[in-house]
Design an enzyme around this catalytic site. Structure first.
Site, PDB file in Angstrom:
ATOM      1  CG  ASP A  38      -2.148   0.874   1.030  1.00 16.06           C
ATOM      2  OD1 ASP A  38      -1.987   2.113   0.856  1.00 16.06           O
ATOM      3  OD2 ASP A  38      -3.266   0.340   1.039  1.00 16.06           O
ATOM      4  CG  ASN A  93      -8.106  -4.298  -3.721  1.00 16.00           C
ATOM      5  OD1 ASN A  93      -9.276  -4.345  -4.061  1.00 16.00           O
ATOM      6  ND2 ASN A  93      -7.699  -3.626  -2.653  1.00 16.00           N
ATOM      7  CE1 TYR A 170     -13.008   3.212  -9.236  1.00 22.10           C
ATOM      8  CE2 TYR A 170     -15.205   2.802 -10.115  1.00 22.10           C
ATOM      9  CZ  TYR A 170     -14.167   2.448  -9.277  1.00 22.10           C
ATOM     10  OH  TYR A 170     -14.295   1.333  -8.482  1.00 22.10           O
ATOM     11  CE  LYS A 174     -11.506   0.212 -10.513  1.00 23.02           C
ATOM     12  NZ  LYS A 174     -10.460  -0.605  -9.864  1.00 23.02           N
ATOM     13  CB  THR A 205     -14.896   0.729   1.144  1.00 21.45           C
ATOM     14  OG1 THR A 205     -15.196   1.231  -0.167  1.00 21.45           O
ATOM     15  CG2 THR A 205     -15.199  -0.760   1.195  1.00 21.45           C
TER      16      THR A 205
END
Length: 282
Positions: A38, A93, A170, A174, A205
Site C-alpha cells: 500500500d 486491488n 473511473y 475499470k 468503504t
C-alpha cells in the site's frame, strides 16, 4: 484442517484498508504468507501486525508500494520471491475514485491521467510482473503447490454498466481492466496462470463513501440495489479468496460480479426494509 491457501504466497495491493485489508486477513487465515502492499505504509503495517497477532503460523510483510510506479510493483513482486521463494496469488486491488472525477465536460485531463495511471497501468504492471514470477513456480505435491498461479484484478460493476453518478475516468479505467483481464487470461491460460476480474458493487468503504458524500448521492445509488444496502468489504474478500484458491481451478477470464444484484436489475422494489448483513460480517 489445512486452509484453502496453505503454503501459498500472496501479494495484495491496496492492503491498508477496505477490500485489500480484509482480503489480506482472510488469505492469512487460510494459510497464505501475505505481502500487504500500500502507498499508506502505516495502514499496511497495522494489517501485518494484526495478522501476526491472530495467525502466528503465517508471515505477513508490509510494503510501501505506489502502484502508479512500475519500479514499485516490480519491487514488491521481487520481495515476495526473495522472502518466500515464489508467488502464487496476485490481487491487483489498489485503485482510486477521485472526487473531481465527473462527466466528459468537467473531468480535467490531470484527473483522467492520474486515474488511468493507478487503476489501469497499475493493474497492467501488477499482472506483468506476477506472470513473470509465476512462470518460475515449481510443483510441490507435498504442499499442494502447482505451476502457475492466480491473478485477481479489481474492476467494478461500472465496467459492465453506466454509473448513476458521473465518474467518467473511473468507469473507463475499470472497463479497460475488464477487457485487459480477458485478454491476459487467454494468452496465459496454458501456463496454468488464471486471471480473473472481481467486479464489486457499491461497498461501504472509505473509497466510495468519500465519493458519495451527500445523502442524495448515497440514496441515488441505493435505489438501484435490490438488496437495499451497500456491500461490506469482507464480502468481497470472500469472493477474492475463492478466485485465489484452487476451488476456482477451472475459472479464467471471468468477471466475477459481487454486487447485491445490481447488474441484474432493471428497477428495484421500493418501500421494503433492507436486510442487514449476516451477523458474521458485523
Amino acid at each position: 484442517m489445512p486452509g484453502r491457501l496453505q503454503h501459498k504466497v500472496a501479494i495484495v495491493t491496496g492492503a491498508g484498508s477496505g477490500i485489500g485489508l480484509e482480503s489480506s486477513i482472510l488469505f492469512a487465515q487460510e494459510g497464505a504468507n501475505v505481502i500487504l502492499a500500500d502507498i499508506n505504509l502505516e495502514g499496511a503495517q497495522r494489517g501485518a501486525a494484526l495478522i501476526a497477532e491472530r495467525f502466528p503460523n503465517v508471515k505477513a510483510v508490509a510494503s510501501k508500494t505506489d502502484v502508479s510506479k512500475e519500479a514499485d510493483i516490480k519491487g514488491v513482486v521481487d520481495l515476495a520471491v526473495k522472502e518466500f521463494g515464489r508467488l502464487d496469488v496476485m490481487f491487483n486491488n489498489a485503485g482510486i475514485m477521485h472526487p473531481e472525477d465527473d462527466n466528459a465536460l468537467n473531468t480535467e485531463e490531470r484527473i483522467w491521467d492520474l486515474t488511468m495511471q493507478i487503476n489501469l497501468k497499475g493493474v497492467w504492471w501488477g499482472s506483468k510482473y506476477a506472470i513473470l514470477a509465476m512462470r518460475e513456480n515449481l510443483t510441490d505435491e507435498a504442499k499442494g503447490l502447482h505451476v502457475g498461479g492466480s491473478i485477481i484484478n479489481t474492476a467494478s460493476f461500472v465496467a459492465l454498466m453506466g454509473a448513476a453518478t458521473p465518474q467518467l475516468a473511473y468507469t473507463a479505467s475499470k472497463g479497460a481492466v475488464l477487457a485487459m483481464t480477458r485478454e491476459l487470461a487467454m494468452v496465459h491460460a496454458r501456463e496454468g496462470i488464471r486471471i480473473n476480474s472481481l467486479c464489486p458493487g457499491p461497498l461501504k468503504t472509505p473509497l466510495l463513501m468519500d465519493f458519495l458524500n451527500t445523502p442524495e448521492k448515497r440514496d441515488r445509488r441505493l435505489v438501484h440495489l435490490p438488496m437495499g444496502r451497500f456491500g461490506e468489504a469482507v464480502e468481497l474478500a470472500k469472493a477474492a479468496l475463492f478466485l485465489a484458491s484452487d476451488d476456482s481451478s477451472y475459472m479464467t477470464g471471468t468477471d466475477f460480479k459481487v454486487d447485491g444484484g445490481l447488474s441484474s436489475a432493471y428497477v428495484t422494489a421500493l418501500g421494503e426494509p433492507a436486510l442487514a448483513p449476516p451477523s458474521s460480517l458485523i
